[in-house]
Design a protein around this motif. Sequence first.
Motif, PDB file in Angstrom:
ATOM      1  N   TYR A  48      56.894 101.231  12.598  1.00 38.30           N
ATOM      2  CA  TYR A  48      56.588  99.912  13.167  1.00 38.30           C
ATOM      3  C   TYR A  48      56.696  99.852  14.689  1.00 38.30           C
ATOM      4  O   TYR A  48      56.420  98.816  15.286  1.00 38.30           O
ATOM      5  CB  TYR A  48      57.522  98.861  12.547  1.00 38.30           C
ATOM      6  N   GLY A  49      57.113 100.968  15.328  1.00 37.66           N
ATOM      7  CA  GLY A  49      57.215 100.977  16.788  1.00 37.66           C
ATOM      8  C   GLY A  49      58.581 100.525  17.272  1.00 37.66           C
ATOM      9  O   GLY A  49      59.441 100.106  16.484  1.00 37.66           O
ATOM     10  N   SER A  50      58.783 100.612  18.586  1.00 39.39           N
ATOM     11  CA  SER A  50      60.112 100.328  19.153  1.00 39.39           C
ATOM     12  C   SER A  50      60.196  98.936  19.776  1.00 39.39           C
ATOM     13  O   SER A  50      61.281  98.507  20.193  1.00 39.39           O
ATOM     14  CB  SER A  50      60.467 101.395  20.191  1.00 39.39           C
ATOM     15  N   ASP A  51      59.094  98.209  19.849  1.00 38.31           N
ATOM     16  CA  ASP A  51      59.148  96.840  20.380  1.00 38.31           C
ATOM     17  C   ASP A  51      59.918  95.943  19.421  1.00 38.31           C
ATOM     18  O   ASP A  51      59.746  96.041  18.203  1.00 38.31           O
ATOM     19  CB  ASP A  51      57.735  96.252  20.521  1.00 38.31           C
ATOM     20  N   THR A  52      60.731  95.061  19.972  1.00 39.80           N
ATOM     21  CA  THR A  52      61.388  94.049  19.135  1.00 39.80           C
ATOM     22  C   THR A  52      60.409  92.895  18.906  1.00 39.80           C
ATOM     23  O   THR A  52      59.394  92.763  19.614  1.00 39.80           O
ATOM     24  CB  THR A  52      62.659  93.507  19.802  1.00 39.80           C
ATOM     25  N   LEU A  53      60.751  92.035  17.956  1.00 41.21           N
ATOM     26  CA  LEU A  53      59.895  90.871  17.717  1.00 41.21           C
ATOM     27  C   LEU A  53      59.878  89.979  18.962  1.00 41.21           C
ATOM     28  O   LEU A  53      58.821  89.438  19.320  1.00 41.21           O
ATOM     29  CB  LEU A  53      60.396  90.100  16.486  1.00 41.21           C
ATOM     30  N   ASP A  54      61.016  89.867  19.635  1.00 38.71           N
ATOM     31  CA  ASP A  54      61.057  89.077  20.880  1.00 38.71           C
ATOM     32  C   ASP A  54      60.107  89.655  21.928  1.00 38.71           C
ATOM     33  O   ASP A  54      59.415  88.903  22.630  1.00 38.71           O
ATOM     34  CB  ASP A  54      62.476  89.033  21.457  1.00 38.71           C
ATOM     35  N   ASP A  55      60.066  90.994  22.044  1.00 39.79           N
ATOM     36  CA  ASP A  55      59.133  91.642  22.999  1.00 39.79           C
ATOM     37  C   ASP A  55      57.695  91.262  22.658  1.00 39.79           C
ATOM     38  O   ASP A  55      56.893  90.914  23.541  1.00 39.79           O
ATOM     39  CB  ASP A  55      59.212  93.181  22.912  1.00 39.79           C
ATOM     40  N   ILE A  56      57.381  91.364  21.368  1.00 41.09           N
ATOM     41  CA  ILE A  56      55.997  91.113  20.934  1.00 41.09           C
ATOM     42  C   ILE A  56      55.612  89.663  21.218  1.00 41.09           C
ATOM     43  O   ILE A  56      54.527  89.382  21.747  1.00 41.09           O
ATOM     44  CB  ILE A  56      55.835  91.451  19.429  1.00 41.09           C
ATOM     45  N   ILE A  57      56.515  88.735  20.894  1.00 36.29           N
ATOM     46  CA  ILE A  57      56.198  87.307  21.074  1.00 36.29           C
ATOM     47  C   ILE A  57      56.118  86.964  22.563  1.00 36.29           C
ATOM     48  O   ILE A  57      55.253  86.190  22.983  1.00 36.29           O
ATOM     49  CB  ILE A  57      57.235  86.427  20.346  1.00 36.29           C
ATOM     50  N   ALA A  58      56.996  87.565  23.372  1.00 33.80           N
ATOM     51  CA  ALA A  58      56.967  87.280  24.817  1.00 33.80           C
ATOM     52  C   ALA A  58      55.627  87.732  25.414  1.00 33.80           C
ATOM     53  O   ALA A  58      54.990  86.996  26.184  1.00 33.80           O
ATOM     54  CB  ALA A  58      58.132  87.980  25.516  1.00 33.80           C
ATOM     55  N   ASN A  59      55.196  88.912  25.036  1.00 30.39           N
ATOM     56  CA  ASN A  59      53.920  89.435  25.549  1.00 30.39           C
ATOM     57  C   ASN A  59      52.745  88.584  25.074  1.00 30.39           C
ATOM     58  O   ASN A  59      51.850  88.230  25.844  1.00 30.39           O
ATOM     59  CB  ASN A  59      53.766  90.896  25.093  1.00 30.39           C
ATOM     60  N   LEU A  60      52.794  88.228  23.788  1.00 29.60           N
ATOM     61  CA  LEU A  60      51.722  87.408  23.205  1.00 29.60           C
ATOM     62  C   LEU A  60      51.652  86.045  23.896  1.00 29.60           C
ATOM     63  O   LEU A  60      50.560  85.526  24.172  1.00 29.60           O
ATOM     64  CB  LEU A  60      52.043  87.231  21.717  1.00 29.60           C
ATOM     65  N   THR A  61      52.798  85.476  24.203  1.00 26.38           N
ATOM     66  CA  THR A  61      52.861  84.174  24.860  1.00 26.38           C
ATOM     67  C   THR A  61      52.222  84.249  26.247  1.00 26.38           C
ATOM     68  O   THR A  61      51.452  83.366  26.640  1.00 26.38           O
ATOM     69  CB  THR A  61      54.332  83.702  24.965  1.00 26.38           C
ATOM     70  N   THR A  62      52.538  85.330  26.983  1.00 21.13           N
ATOM     71  CA  THR A  62      51.964  85.508  28.322  1.00 21.13           C
ATOM     72  C   THR A  62      50.453  85.662  28.249  1.00 21.13           C
ATOM     73  O   THR A  62      49.706  85.014  29.008  1.00 21.13           O
ATOM     74  CB  THR A  62      52.574  86.764  28.988  1.00 21.13           C
ATOM     75  N   VAL A  63      49.998  86.515  27.332  1.00 22.67           N
ATOM     76  CA  VAL A  63      48.549  86.738  27.203  1.00 22.67           C
ATOM     77  C   VAL A  63      47.862  85.441  26.793  1.00 22.67           C
ATOM     78  O   VAL A  63      46.796  85.085  27.313  1.00 22.67           O
ATOM     79  CB  VAL A  63      48.266  87.878  26.196  1.00 22.67           C
ATOM     80  N   ALA A  64      48.481  84.708  25.867  1.00 19.24           N
ATOM     81  CA  ALA A  64      47.885  83.457  25.375  1.00 19.24           C
ATOM     82  C   ALA A  64      47.717  82.464  26.526  1.00 19.24           C
ATOM     83  O   ALA A  64      46.663  81.826  26.644  1.00 19.24           O
ATOM     84  CB  ALA A  64      48.750  82.863  24.269  1.00 19.24           C
ATOM     85  N   ARG A  65      48.733  82.345  27.367  1.00 19.55           N
ATOM     86  CA  ARG A  65      48.658  81.397  28.503  1.00 19.55           C
ATOM     87  C   ARG A  65      47.435  81.654  29.363  1.00 19.55           C
ATOM     88  O   ARG A  65      46.767  80.719  29.803  1.00 19.55           O
ATOM     89  CB  ARG A  65      49.913  81.499  29.362  1.00 19.55           C
ATOM     90  N   GLY A  66      47.143  82.930  29.587  1.00 16.29           N
ATOM     91  CA  GLY A  66      45.972  83.302  30.392  1.00 16.29           C
ATOM     92  C   GLY A  66      44.656  83.036  29.693  1.00 16.29           C
ATOM     93  O   GLY A  66      43.596  83.152  30.302  1.00 16.29           O
ATOM     94  N   ARG A  67      44.742  82.704  28.409  1.00 12.03           N
ATOM     95  CA  ARG A  67      43.521  82.461  27.620  1.00 12.03           C
ATOM     96  C   ARG A  67      43.449  81.007  27.139  1.00 12.03           C
ATOM     97  O   ARG A  67      42.757  80.715  26.165  1.00 12.03           O
ATOM     98  CB  ARG A  67      43.490  83.397  26.400  1.00 12.03           C
ATOM     99  N   ASN A  68      44.173  80.114  27.775  1.00 13.48           N
ATOM    100  CA  ASN A  68      44.164  78.704  27.387  1.00 13.48           C
ATOM    101  C   ASN A  68      44.641  78.504  25.941  1.00 13.48           C
ATOM    102  O   ASN A  68      44.077  77.725  25.177  1.00 13.48           O
ATOM    103  CB  ASN A  68      42.762  78.100  27.580  1.00 13.48           C
ATOM    104  N   ALA A  69      45.693  79.220  25.583  1.00 16.94           N
ATOM    105  CA  ALA A  69      46.263  79.075  24.235  1.00 16.94           C
ATOM    106  C   ALA A  69      47.786  78.983  24.337  1.00 16.94           C
ATOM    107  O   ALA A  69      48.393  79.519  25.265  1.00 16.94           O
ATOM    108  CB  ALA A  69      45.863  80.252  23.359  1.00 16.94           C
ATOM    109  N   GLU A  70      48.365  78.255  23.389  1.00 17.72           N
ATOM    110  CA  GLU A  70      49.824  78.148  23.304  1.00 17.72           C
ATOM    111  C   GLU A  70      50.272  78.660  21.950  1.00 17.72           C
ATOM    112  O   GLU A  70      49.657  78.358  20.933  1.00 17.72           O
ATOM    113  CB  GLU A  70      50.270  76.693  23.459  1.00 17.72           C
ATOM    114  N   ILE A  71      51.378  79.402  21.998  1.00 15.94           N
ATOM    115  CA  ILE A  71      51.910  80.034  20.793  1.00 15.94           C
ATOM    116  C   ILE A  71      53.188  79.340  20.361  1.00 15.94           C
ATOM    117  O   ILE A  71      54.043  79.045  21.199  1.00 15.94           O
ATOM    118  CB  ILE A  71      52.274  81.492  21.142  1.00 15.94           C
ATOM    119  N   ARG A  72      53.296  79.078  19.077  1.00 13.62           N
ATOM    120  CA  ARG A  72      54.602  78.731  18.509  1.00 13.62           C
ATOM    121  C   ARG A  72      54.925  79.795  17.486  1.00 13.62           C
ATOM    122  O   ARG A  72      54.079  80.119  16.644  1.00 13.62           O
ATOM    123  CB  ARG A  72      54.565  77.381  17.787  1.00 13.62           C
ATOM    124  N   HIS A  73      56.138  80.324  17.549  1.00 15.53           N
ATOM    125  CA  HIS A  73      56.504  81.428  16.654  1.00 15.53           C
ATOM    126  C   HIS A  73      57.534  80.989  15.620  1.00 15.53           C
ATOM    127  O   HIS A  73      58.506  80.316  15.952  1.00 15.53           O
ATOM    128  CB  HIS A  73      57.077  82.597  17.467  1.00 15.53           C
TER     129      HIS A  73
END
Length: 146
Positions: A24-49
């Motif tokens: 499953y890789g070495s990223d934690t779920l927090d790492d994955i969500i933090a990255n996804l949140t940043t990418v989403a912001r740049g794409r006019n999207a908001e994430i709730r996890h």
Amino acid sequence: MAHQILVLNGPNLNLLGAREPEVYGSDTLDDIIANLTTVARGRNAEIRHVQSNHEGGLIDALHDARTWADAVIFNPGAFTHYSIALRDAVVATELPVVETHLSNVHAREAFRHHSVISAVCLGVVLGFGANSYLAALDALIRHLEA
Ligand code: DQA
């Protein structure tokens, strides 16, 4: 108005980073969500996890998504392979849902080859590790904006 996207993770995914990192890789779920949140912001999207180890918690989150979300990125973990209740809850959302997996389940044990969820999803992304979530996000935003 930003696209509102629920990222929903099922059982044992809270242990990402420590759990079978060779699969499953070495990223934690927090790492994955933090990255996804940043990418989403740049794409006019908001994430709730939401992450739950309980089938009922995942069902409740899907029901709640009916009231606010535009789309769902869903990794149901092992429930993928047998939870009819989660499949029914996905249908009940009436939202575009992308089934998402870190691992390539088709390259693993036979019991992981079948998903009871896929047929009621808009699409499926699997096998790209943490990048599966980014691919799902990209596909969903393109779908919402098409
Ligand atoms: C998983 C694949 C499932 O088979 C497994 O039970 C998981 C994780 C994945 O993301 O690769 O918990 O959903």
